[in-house]
Design a protein around this motif. Structure first.
Motif, PDB file in Angstrom:
ATOM      1  N   GLY A 211      25.315  55.334  62.749  1.00 46.86           N
ATOM      2  CA  GLY A 211      25.530  56.209  63.882  1.00 46.86           C
ATOM      3  C   GLY A 211      25.225  55.510  65.188  1.00 46.86           C
ATOM      4  O   GLY A 211      24.784  54.359  65.218  1.00 46.86           O
ATOM      5  N   ILE A 212      25.439  56.215  66.273  1.00 46.92           N
ATOM      6  CA  ILE A 212      25.128  55.668  67.584  1.00 46.92           C
ATOM      7  C   ILE A 212      23.622  55.688  67.813  1.00 46.92           C
ATOM      8  O   ILE A 212      23.038  54.713  68.284  1.00 46.92           O
ATOM      9  N   LEU A 213      22.977  56.808  67.466  1.00 46.64           N
ATOM     10  CA  LEU A 213      21.533  56.923  67.581  1.00 46.64           C
ATOM     11  C   LEU A 213      20.973  57.328  66.228  1.00 46.64           C
ATOM     12  O   LEU A 213      21.280  58.414  65.730  1.00 46.64           O
ATOM     13  N   SER A 214      20.150  56.473  65.628  1.00 42.07           N
ATOM     14  CA  SER A 214      19.540  56.758  64.333  1.00 42.07           C
ATOM     15  C   SER A 214      18.041  56.555  64.436  1.00 42.07           C
ATOM     16  O   SER A 214      17.568  55.440  64.687  1.00 42.07           O
ATOM     17  N   ILE A 244      22.136  48.565  58.624  1.00 35.09           N
ATOM     18  CA  ILE A 244      23.147  48.809  59.652  1.00 35.09           C
ATOM     19  C   ILE A 244      22.445  49.348  60.889  1.00 35.09           C
ATOM     20  O   ILE A 244      21.596  50.233  60.796  1.00 35.09           O
ATOM     21  N   TYR A 245      22.795  48.812  62.059  1.00 30.99           N
ATOM     22  CA  TYR A 245      22.121  49.230  63.280  1.00 30.99           C
ATOM     23  C   TYR A 245      23.103  49.308  64.439  1.00 30.99           C
ATOM     24  O   TYR A 245      24.183  48.721  64.426  1.00 30.99           O
ATOM     25  N   SER A 246      22.699  50.060  65.463  1.00 29.67           N
ATOM     26  CA  SER A 246      23.407  50.079  66.745  1.00 29.67           C
ATOM     27  C   SER A 246      22.532  49.377  67.771  1.00 29.67           C
ATOM     28  O   SER A 246      21.303  49.331  67.646  1.00 29.67           O
ATOM     29  N   LEU A 247      23.168  48.821  68.782  1.00 28.23           N
ATOM     30  CA  LEU A 247      22.474  48.025  69.783  1.00 28.23           C
ATOM     31  C   LEU A 247      22.956  48.418  71.168  1.00 28.23           C
ATOM     32  O   LEU A 247      24.171  48.492  71.416  1.00 28.23           O
ATOM     33  N   PHE A 248      22.008  48.676  72.086  1.00 29.67           N
ATOM     34  CA  PHE A 248      22.318  49.011  73.467  1.00 29.67           C
ATOM     35  C   PHE A 248      21.643  47.967  74.355  1.00 29.67           C
ATOM     36  O   PHE A 248      20.436  47.733  74.231  1.00 29.67           O
ATOM     37  N   THR A 249      22.401  47.351  75.257  1.00 29.98           N
ATOM     38  CA  THR A 249      21.900  46.198  76.001  1.00 29.98           C
ATOM     39  C   THR A 249      22.121  46.348  77.501  1.00 29.98           C
ATOM     40  O   THR A 249      23.096  46.977  77.954  1.00 29.98           O
ATOM     41  N   VAL A 250      21.208  45.748  78.265  1.00 33.34           N
ATOM     42  CA  VAL A 250      21.329  45.609  79.714  1.00 33.34           C
ATOM     43  C   VAL A 250      20.882  44.187  80.056  1.00 33.34           C
ATOM     44  O   VAL A 250      19.842  43.726  79.561  1.00 33.34           O
ATOM     45  N   GLY A 251      21.670  43.487  80.879  1.00 34.05           N
ATOM     46  CA  GLY A 251      21.327  42.126  81.256  1.00 34.05           C
ATOM     47  C   GLY A 251      21.436  41.901  82.748  1.00 34.05           C
ATOM     48  O   GLY A 251      22.173  42.611  83.456  1.00 34.05           O
ATOM     49  N   TYR A 252      20.691  40.895  83.236  1.00 36.45           N
ATOM     50  CA  TYR A 252      20.702  40.572  84.666  1.00 36.45           C
ATOM     51  C   TYR A 252      20.519  39.073  84.846  1.00 36.45           C
ATOM     52  O   TYR A 252      19.704  38.431  84.161  1.00 36.45           O
ATOM     53  N   SER A 253      21.289  38.504  85.772  1.00 34.25           N
ATOM     54  CA  SER A 253      21.128  37.113  86.190  1.00 34.25           C
ATOM     55  C   SER A 253      21.098  37.052  87.708  1.00 34.25           C
ATOM     56  O   SER A 253      22.014  37.569  88.365  1.00 34.25           O
ATOM     57  N   PRO A 254      20.080  36.423  88.313  1.00 31.64           N
ATOM     58  CA  PRO A 254      20.063  36.256  89.773  1.00 31.64           C
ATOM     59  C   PRO A 254      21.050  35.176  90.184  1.00 31.64           C
ATOM     60  O   PRO A 254      21.549  34.411  89.352  1.00 31.64           O
ATOM     61  N   TYR A 263      25.317  41.671  86.618  1.00 31.11           N
ATOM     62  CA  TYR A 263      24.727  42.661  85.727  1.00 31.11           C
ATOM     63  C   TYR A 263      25.652  42.819  84.521  1.00 31.11           C
ATOM     64  O   TYR A 263      26.885  42.793  84.641  1.00 31.11           O
ATOM     65  N   VAL A 264      25.036  43.028  83.367  1.00 33.23           N
ATOM     66  CA  VAL A 264      25.806  43.210  82.132  1.00 33.23           C
ATOM     67  C   VAL A 264      25.258  44.438  81.406  1.00 33.23           C
ATOM     68  O   VAL A 264      24.039  44.596  81.252  1.00 33.23           O
ATOM     69  N   MET A 265      26.145  45.305  80.969  1.00 33.28           N
ATOM     70  CA  MET A 265      25.734  46.494  80.221  1.00 33.28           C
ATOM     71  C   MET A 265      26.667  46.678  79.038  1.00 33.28           C
ATOM     72  O   MET A 265      27.888  46.650  79.189  1.00 33.28           O
ATOM     73  N   GLY A 266      26.086  46.870  77.817  1.00 31.57           N
ATOM     74  CA  GLY A 266      26.945  46.952  76.652  1.00 31.57           C
ATOM     75  C   GLY A 266      26.337  47.708  75.489  1.00 31.57           C
ATOM     76  O   GLY A 266      25.194  48.178  75.529  1.00 31.57           O
ATOM     77  N   ALA A 267      27.116  47.837  74.430  1.00 29.53           N
ATOM     78  CA  ALA A 267      26.699  48.497  73.195  1.00 29.53           C
ATOM     79  C   ALA A 267      27.436  47.851  72.036  1.00 29.53           C
ATOM     80  O   ALA A 267      28.546  47.314  72.204  1.00 29.53           O
ATOM     81  N   ALA A 284      28.653  42.926  66.656  1.00 30.13           N
ATOM     82  CA  ALA A 284      29.733  42.876  67.644  1.00 30.13           C
ATOM     83  C   ALA A 284      29.333  43.755  68.818  1.00 30.13           C
ATOM     84  O   ALA A 284      28.989  44.930  68.637  1.00 30.13           O
ATOM     85  N   VAL A 285      29.350  43.182  70.027  1.00 33.84           N
ATOM     86  CA  VAL A 285      28.894  43.878  71.222  1.00 33.84           C
ATOM     87  C   VAL A 285      29.992  43.843  72.275  1.00 33.84           C
ATOM     88  O   VAL A 285      30.594  42.791  72.524  1.00 33.84           O
ATOM     89  N   SER A 286      30.237  44.983  72.888  1.00 29.43           N
ATOM     90  CA  SER A 286      31.193  45.072  73.990  1.00 29.43           C
ATOM     91  C   SER A 286      30.432  45.421  75.261  1.00 29.43           C
ATOM     92  O   SER A 286      29.622  46.355  75.269  1.00 29.43           O
ATOM     93  N   SER A 287      30.693  44.670  76.354  1.00 32.39           N
ATOM     94  CA  SER A 287      29.941  44.842  77.599  1.00 32.39           C
ATOM     95  C   SER A 287      30.879  44.827  78.797  1.00 32.39           C
ATOM     96  O   SER A 287      31.995  44.302  78.735  1.00 32.39           O
ATOM     97  N   THR A 288      30.392  45.403  79.872  1.00 32.77           N
ATOM     98  CA  THR A 288      31.060  45.281  81.164  1.00 32.77           C
ATOM     99  C   THR A 288      30.217  44.374  82.053  1.00 32.77           C
ATOM    100  O   THR A 288      28.982  44.365  81.971  1.00 32.77           O
ATOM    101  N   VAL A 289      30.872  43.606  82.925  1.00 29.86           N
ATOM    102  CA  VAL A 289      30.201  42.666  83.821  1.00 29.86           C
ATOM    103  C   VAL A 289      30.390  43.149  85.254  1.00 29.86           C
ATOM    104  O   VAL A 289      31.511  43.460  85.681  1.00 29.86           O
TER     105      VAL A 289
END
Length: 369
Positions: A211-214, A244-254, A263-267, A284-289
């Motif tokens: 699931g999305i949240l387990s 099996i797991y879901s992953l939620f990510t936030v990234g930052y580079s100066p 900034y990067v945000m994905g799941a 497998a992770v899909s993110s927006t930049v």
């Protein structure tokens, strides 16, 4: 034998009345038998059997059997039998089997059994069985069972204290579950099997949660912090079952040298392979930049396939590292982010130069708590 009704005689009148019936009663108002009924009662108002029923009751109003019913009750209003029902109850309003059902209850309103059920309960409104159900409960609204061996299906809510089988509903709620819960929301105490939904909750899970949240006991609930070629600092939340797991990510580079701030945000969704104190993850992770703010509109989508290996240093602390295959797609003549990524790359321009696709290998390393 003389009584209000002679054996196997049929009458038509406003109201039928007798000590018992062996045959047929037809009435515009009500059929009333103080004793058992063997045969059929047909009315516009009501049919009442003062003892057991062996046969058929059919009415526009209400059918009542004061004992056990064997056969069929058909009503626009309701069917009520305080004893056991061996056969079929069909009603627009409500079906009641006081001491149990062997057969089927089909209702638009509600089906109720005060005892065990072997067979089918199907309703638009609700199915309620206070004891064990062997078979199927199907409802548009609500299913309730004390114990269940079989299947509960609903476009609303299904609840069971002990389940051996499956729940397939928008919301599934169970106590002890041996089987599967499949829905949007799955909630249980202990699960031996699987939960598949958007939100899965279990105090203890011996199986898998997809699931999305387990939030499941015995599964995964970790926070990861890592660095990669895409973003210098990344934080992720990893939730799921054992494998099996879901992953939620936030990234930052100066901004560094010629690189811009990003900034990067994905799941994503991944698989976990434990091997003693070591483990392997593939996801497998899909993110927006983004360039200015995290939640700005973006015309840059990054897809990553990541393979990592980790070492569980302590119970709540692990280190990991790995490689990734990265694909960045930009469109509408937007900046292709040429500085993003390290190592060799493959680049393709399409749509008369408005869309750019870039692929390159990457590295990542971090910690997990």
């Amino acid at each position: 034998m003389r009584s209000g009704w002679t054996a196997w005689r049929c009458r038509w009148q406003a109201t039928g009345w007798g000590r018992g019936l062996s045959g047929a009663q037809l009435a515009v108002g009500a059929n009333l038998a103080r004793g058992p009924v063997t045969g059929a009662q047909f009315s516009v108002g009501a049919n009442v059997a003062g003892a057991d029923l062996l046969g058929l009751q059919s009415t526009v109003g209400v059918n009542v059997v004061r004992g056990n019913a064997e056969g069929a009750q058909l009503a626009v209003g309701g069917n009520i039998a305080p004893g056991e029902v061996n056969g079929t109850q069909v009603a627009v309003a409500v079906n009641v089997a006081g001491k149990g059902l062997l057969g089927a209850q089909l209702g638009v309103g509600a089906n109720v059994s005060g005892g065990p059920v072997r067979g089918l309960q199907a309703a638009v409104g609700a199915n309620i069985a206070t004891e064990r159900v062997h078979g199927l409960q199907a409802a548009a609204g609500l299913n309730v069972a004390g114990q269940m061996t079989g299947l509960q299906m609903s476009s609303g809510v299904s609840y069971v204290r002990n389940l051996s089988g499956a729940q397939l509903s928008i919301i599934n709620v169970g106590g002890e579950v041996d089987g599967a819960q499949v829905g949007i929301v799955n909630i249980a105490n202990n699960v031996a099997g699987a939960q598949v939904g958007i939100l899965n909750v279990a105090r203890e899970l011996d199986g898998e949660a997809v699931g999305i949240l387990s939030f499941v006991g015995g599964g995964q609930a970790h926070v990861q912090v890592w660095a990669s070629d895409v973003a210098l600092t990344n934080v992720g939340v990893k939730l799921g079952g054992r494998h099996i797991y879901s992953l939620f990510t936030v990234g930052y580079s100066p901004s560094i040298d010629e690189d811009r701030r990003r900034y990067v945000m994905g799941a994503g969704l991944g698989g976990h392979i434990p091997a003693g104190r070591f483990f392997f993850d593939i996801d497998a992770v899909s993110s927006t930049v983004h360039t200015k703010r995290l939640f700005d509109d973006s015309k840059h989508v990054l897809a990553q396939l990541r393979l990592t290996a980790g070492w569980q240093v302590a119970r709540h602390f692990a280190v990991f590292g790995g490689v990734s295959a990265n694909t960045l797609v930009t469109w509408d003549d937007s900046d292709p982010w040429k500085e993003l990524g390290i190592g060799p790359q493959w680049r393709h321009v399409a749509d008369e130069g408005r869309t750019t696709v870039r692929m390159w290998p990457g590295l990542l390393a971090g910690v997990q708590i």
